[in-house]
Design a protein around this motif. Sequence first.
Motif, mmCIF file in Angstrom:
data_model
loop_
_atom_site.group_PDB
_atom_site.id
_atom_site.type_symbol
_atom_site.label_atom_id
_atom_site.label_comp_id
_atom_site.label_asym_id
_atom_site.label_seq_id
_atom_site.Cartn_x
_atom_site.Cartn_y
_atom_site.Cartn_z
ATOM 1 N N HIS A 73 0.817 -1.217 0.000
ATOM 2 C CA HIS A 73 0.000 0.000 0.000
ATOM 3 C C HIS A 73 0.850 1.266 0.000
ATOM 4 C CE1 HIS A 73 -2.836 -3.070 1.569
ATOM 5 N NE2 HIS A 73 -3.587 -2.489 0.662
ATOM 6 N N MET A 74 2.133 1.125 -0.251
ATOM 7 C CA MET A 74 3.020 2.284 -0.279
ATOM 8 C C MET A 74 2.778 3.099 -1.539
ATOM 9 S SD MET A 74 6.608 0.548 0.871
ATOM 10 C CE MET A 74 7.516 2.048 0.741
ATOM 11 N N SER A 75 2.921 4.392 -1.406
ATOM 12 C CA SER A 75 2.822 5.262 -2.574
ATOM 13 C C SER A 75 4.108 5.137 -3.398
ATOM 14 C CB SER A 75 2.640 6.716 -2.129
ATOM 15 O OG SER A 75 3.849 7.211 -1.573
ATOM 16 N N LEU A 76 4.053 5.650 -4.615
ATOM 17 C CA LEU A 76 5.253 5.651 -5.453
ATOM 18 C C LEU A 76 6.372 6.466 -4.808
ATOM 19 C CD1 LEU A 76 3.854 5.971 -9.082
ATOM 20 C CD2 LEU A 76 5.182 4.086 -8.138
ATOM 21 N N ASP A 77 6.004 7.582 -4.187
ATOM 22 C CA ASP A 77 7.023 8.403 -3.532
ATOM 23 C C ASP A 77 7.689 7.653 -2.388
ATOM 24 O OD1 ASP A 77 6.968 10.734 -5.108
ATOM 25 O OD2 ASP A 77 5.227 11.498 -4.032
ATOM 26 N N GLU A 78 6.915 6.910 -1.614
ATOM 27 C CA GLU A 78 7.497 6.131 -0.514
ATOM 28 C C GLU A 78 8.409 5.032 -1.048
ATOM 29 O OE1 GLU A 78 4.038 6.500 2.882
ATOM 30 O OE2 GLU A 78 3.655 5.244 1.113
ATOM 31 N N ALA B 221 16.530 -1.943 -14.969
ATOM 32 C CA ALA B 221 15.768 -0.705 -15.191
ATOM 33 C C ALA B 221 16.242 0.396 -14.247
ATOM 34 C CB ALA B 221 14.274 -0.962 -15.014
ATOM 35 N N ILE B 222 16.552 0.043 -13.015
ATOM 36 C CA ILE B 222 17.066 1.043 -12.062
ATOM 37 C C ILE B 222 18.406 1.577 -12.552
ATOM 38 C CG2 ILE B 222 17.989 1.353 -9.723
ATOM 39 C CD1 ILE B 222 15.704 -0.557 -8.779
ATOM 40 N N LEU B 223 19.277 0.696 -13.051
ATOM 41 C CA LEU B 223 20.556 1.159 -13.602
ATOM 42 C C LEU B 223 20.328 2.073 -14.808
ATOM 43 C CD1 LEU B 223 22.676 -2.131 -13.407
ATOM 44 C CD2 LEU B 223 22.739 -0.171 -11.842
ATOM 45 N N GLY B 224 19.379 1.705 -15.660
ATOM 46 C CA GLY B 224 19.044 2.550 -16.801
ATOM 47 C C GLY B 224 18.486 3.893 -16.370
ATOM 48 N N ALA B 225 17.672 3.887 -15.332
ATOM 49 C CA ALA B 225 17.096 5.133 -14.816
ATOM 50 C C ALA B 225 18.180 6.046 -14.255
ATOM 51 C CB ALA B 225 16.053 4.819 -13.743
ATOM 52 N N ASN C 93 14.675 13.529 -11.584
ATOM 53 C CA ASN C 93 13.384 13.266 -12.211
ATOM 54 C C ASN C 93 12.860 11.930 -11.684
ATOM 55 O OD1 ASN C 93 11.199 12.767 -13.843
ATOM 56 N ND2 ASN C 93 12.366 12.620 -15.738
ATOM 57 N N ARG C 94 12.028 12.005 -10.674
ATOM 58 C CA ARG C 94 11.540 10.771 -10.049
ATOM 59 C C ARG C 94 10.634 9.956 -10.967
ATOM 60 N NH1 ARG C 94 10.239 10.456 -3.735
ATOM 61 N NH2 ARG C 94 12.362 10.022 -3.105
ATOM 62 N N ALA C 95 10.062 10.576 -11.976
ATOM 63 C CA ALA C 95 9.183 9.835 -12.889
ATOM 64 C C ALA C 95 9.932 8.676 -13.537
ATOM 65 C CB ALA C 95 8.616 10.762 -13.958
ATOM 66 N N ILE C 96 11.206 8.855 -13.793
ATOM 67 C CA ILE C 96 11.984 7.782 -14.406
ATOM 68 C C ILE C 96 12.210 6.638 -13.416
ATOM 69 C CG2 ILE C 96 14.338 8.606 -13.968
ATOM 70 C CD1 ILE C 96 14.804 7.908 -17.001
ATOM 71 N N LEU C 97 12.326 6.951 -12.136
ATOM 72 C CA LEU C 97 12.434 5.892 -11.125
ATOM 73 C C LEU C 97 11.102 5.168 -10.980
ATOM 74 C CD1 LEU C 97 13.846 4.276 -8.957
ATOM 75 C CD2 LEU C 97 13.450 6.171 -7.359
ATOM 76 N N ARG D 243 8.063 -0.253 -12.155
ATOM 77 C CA ARG D 243 6.792 -0.790 -12.648
ATOM 78 C C ARG D 243 7.018 -1.891 -13.672
ATOM 79 N NH1 ARG D 243 4.088 0.562 -16.707
ATOM 80 N NH2 ARG D 243 1.954 -0.046 -16.874
ATOM 81 N N SER D 244 6.718 -3.125 -13.279
ATOM 82 C CA SER D 244 6.856 -4.241 -14.211
ATOM 83 C C SER D 244 5.694 -4.232 -15.204
ATOM 84 C CB SER D 244 6.915 -5.573 -13.459
ATOM 85 O OG SER D 244 5.683 -5.853 -12.845
ATOM 86 N N ALA D 245 5.862 -4.947 -16.286
ATOM 87 C CA ALA D 245 4.814 -5.020 -17.308
ATOM 88 C C ALA D 245 3.538 -5.581 -16.692
ATOM 89 C CB ALA D 245 5.272 -5.896 -18.464
ATOM 90 N N GLY D 246 2.418 -4.943 -16.989
ATOM 91 C CA GLY D 246 1.129 -5.400 -16.494
ATOM 92 C C GLY D 246 0.752 -4.886 -15.117
ATOM 93 N N ALA D 247 1.662 -4.166 -14.460
ATOM 94 C CA ALA D 247 1.349 -3.616 -13.139
ATOM 95 C C ALA D 247 0.307 -2.523 -13.281
ATOM 96 C CB ALA D 247 2.604 -3.059 -12.481
ATOM 97 N N LEU D 248 -0.519 -2.412 -12.272
ATOM 98 C CA LEU D 248 -1.523 -1.354 -12.285
ATOM 99 C C LEU D 248 -0.834 -0.012 -12.217
ATOM 100 C CD1 LEU D 248 -4.171 -2.844 -9.838
ATOM 101 C CD2 LEU D 248 -4.218 -2.828 -12.331
ATOM 102 N N VAL D 249 -1.396 0.959 -12.887
ATOM 103 C CA VAL D 249 -0.825 2.298 -12.941
ATOM 104 C C VAL D 249 -1.505 3.158 -11.895
ATOM 105 C CG1 VAL D 249 -0.488 4.315 -14.394
ATOM 106 C CG2 VAL D 249 -0.396 2.035 -15.393
ATOM 107 N N MET D 250 -0.694 3.871 -11.130
ATOM 108 C CA MET D 250 -1.252 4.811 -10.168
ATOM 109 C C MET D 250 -1.853 5.962 -10.975
ATOM 110 S SD MET D 250 0.058 4.092 -6.881
ATOM 111 C CE MET D 250 1.124 2.819 -6.268
ATOM 112 N N THR D 251 -3.045 6.367 -10.627
ATOM 113 C CA THR D 251 -3.753 7.378 -11.404
ATOM 114 C C THR D 251 -2.966 8.685 -11.508
ATOM 115 O OG1 THR D 251 -4.919 8.041 -9.413
ATOM 116 C CG2 THR D 251 -6.030 6.469 -10.850
#
Length: 153
Positions: free
Chosen positions: A5-10, A124-128, A25-29, A34-42
């Motif tokens: 239940h953690m937020s993306l920021d947490e 992905a983290i290394l790429g970010a 730019n936290r959006a890249i993190l 987010r793995s493929a098929g994961a629900l997207v936070m609105t």
Amino acid sequence: MAMSHMSLDERADFVENIIHYDFTNRAILYEALRSAGALVMTGRPHRCDGNKDLAQIGDAVLRLILVMDGYEAKAGYINQIVSSIASNSHLAQMGSKAGLENLILINPSQTIVSPGVMAQTVEAILGAVYLDSEMDVQAVRAVMALLSLGWPS
């Protein structure tokens, strides 16, 4: 608070503490987590394939740094070291050891983070980090060292 239940920021806070890198730019993190098929936070832009594109960048940078370090070390076994360190099983093991499992957004049909998803997320983290640091190889190298992904000493 339950990790699920953690937020993306947490989640991002935890990752930044693990890898000792603060994203401009936290959006890249968020994308990296987010793995493929994961629900997207609105309200957040996203790619439909999750972190796959970032993982490709991370894999390329990981391999480039390992090859460069092997070249500098005048090692005659660069390919074997690169294959070992950049293998999905090793990446998954190091990601789990670092405590990333509960920070990854997974497909709701999955109950656990599979080794493949873990390995892809580490890449992905290394790429970010690479993109966020304006392609600073030293920033990626520092994260690799923290995750035990650097050239063996």
